[in-house]
Design a protein around this motif. Sequence first.
Motif, short mmCIF file in Angstrom:
data_model
loop_
_atom_site.label_atom_id
_atom_site.label_comp_id
_atom_site.label_asym_id
_atom_site.label_seq_id
_atom_site.Cartn_x
_atom_site.Cartn_y
_atom_site.Cartn_z
N HIS A 157 0.61 -1.07 -0.04
CA HIS A 157 0.00 -0.07 0.10
C HIS A 157 0.70 1.06 -0.08
O HIS A 157 1.80 1.29 0.78
N ASN B 85 -1.47 -1.41 -4.10
CA ASN B 85 -2.73 -0.81 -3.76
C ASN B 85 -2.60 0.56 -3.56
O ASN B 85 -1.75 0.96 -2.59
N LEU C 190 -3.05 4.14 -2.22
CA LEU C 190 -3.51 4.94 -0.90
C LEU C 190 -3.31 6.38 -0.88
O LEU C 190 -2.17 6.77 -1.12
N ARG D 61 -7.40 1.95 5.37
CA ARG D 61 -7.65 0.51 5.32
C ARG D 61 -7.89 0.00 6.48
O ARG D 61 -7.18 0.32 7.35
#
Length: 255
Positions: free
Chosen positions: A81, A117, A119, A125
Amino acid sequence: MDIRVLGCSGGIGGLEQRTTALAVDDDILIDCGTGVATLPVEELVKIDHIFLTHSHLDHIAFLPFIIDSIGDYRSSPITVHAAPETLRILRSHIFNWLIWPDFSAIPDRSRPLLRFNELRVGETRELAGRRITALPVLHSVPAIGYQLQGEEASLAFTGDTTVSANLIAALNVMDDLRYLVIETAFPNRQHDLALAARHLCPQMLFSVLDRLSGTPEVFVTHLKPAQAEEIRNELAQYRGRIRPGILANGQIFRV
């Protein structure tokens, strides 16, 4: 949520000086510097998520090695992330088949060992009841910090930053902020260098602490080894209401 310091130095040299990495419980890492090398394979295998603050090498150095070392032990990919710009840098300059294989395509793109991912600042999250939110910071490359929110309280980790009004505002709206881990990379005599590199020196850190509305416990990280003692002495001179301590390897926070 238990947060353990694996590395917190601004450089390397011996067993005690290892760069930034925090372990959250047994399945999450915040940054992936040389401190990760202290984890045995059986603990590395349990890592499911890695949250990066930014792309500088002292914060990502062991990310390629983790994937390469434990990928064959796992049945699911590790998720990295980070801010979109950080992920772009990783794809372009690390996982590009020139510096390191692209593990988001190994063994194939439908069954990768690594996935990315995005962010963005303000996004959260939630992982098994633990909330990790991206915070605004200001560094020489695109960067974010993190609020780690457990059942009882929050810890804020700035990663690398200079003075940021947006970060201070974000910290001041956390009514459960118990711990603040914030960098101070340079001594006051290198104030201009700190400004240019978008880091903090003690004087700049004090200006941040003076603007906090809460009273979290503050721990300073990322001291450059050659100036560490000088920085410690300057931090000890602060007479504000929030006295900063020095972050240490092995330190554990519970939130």
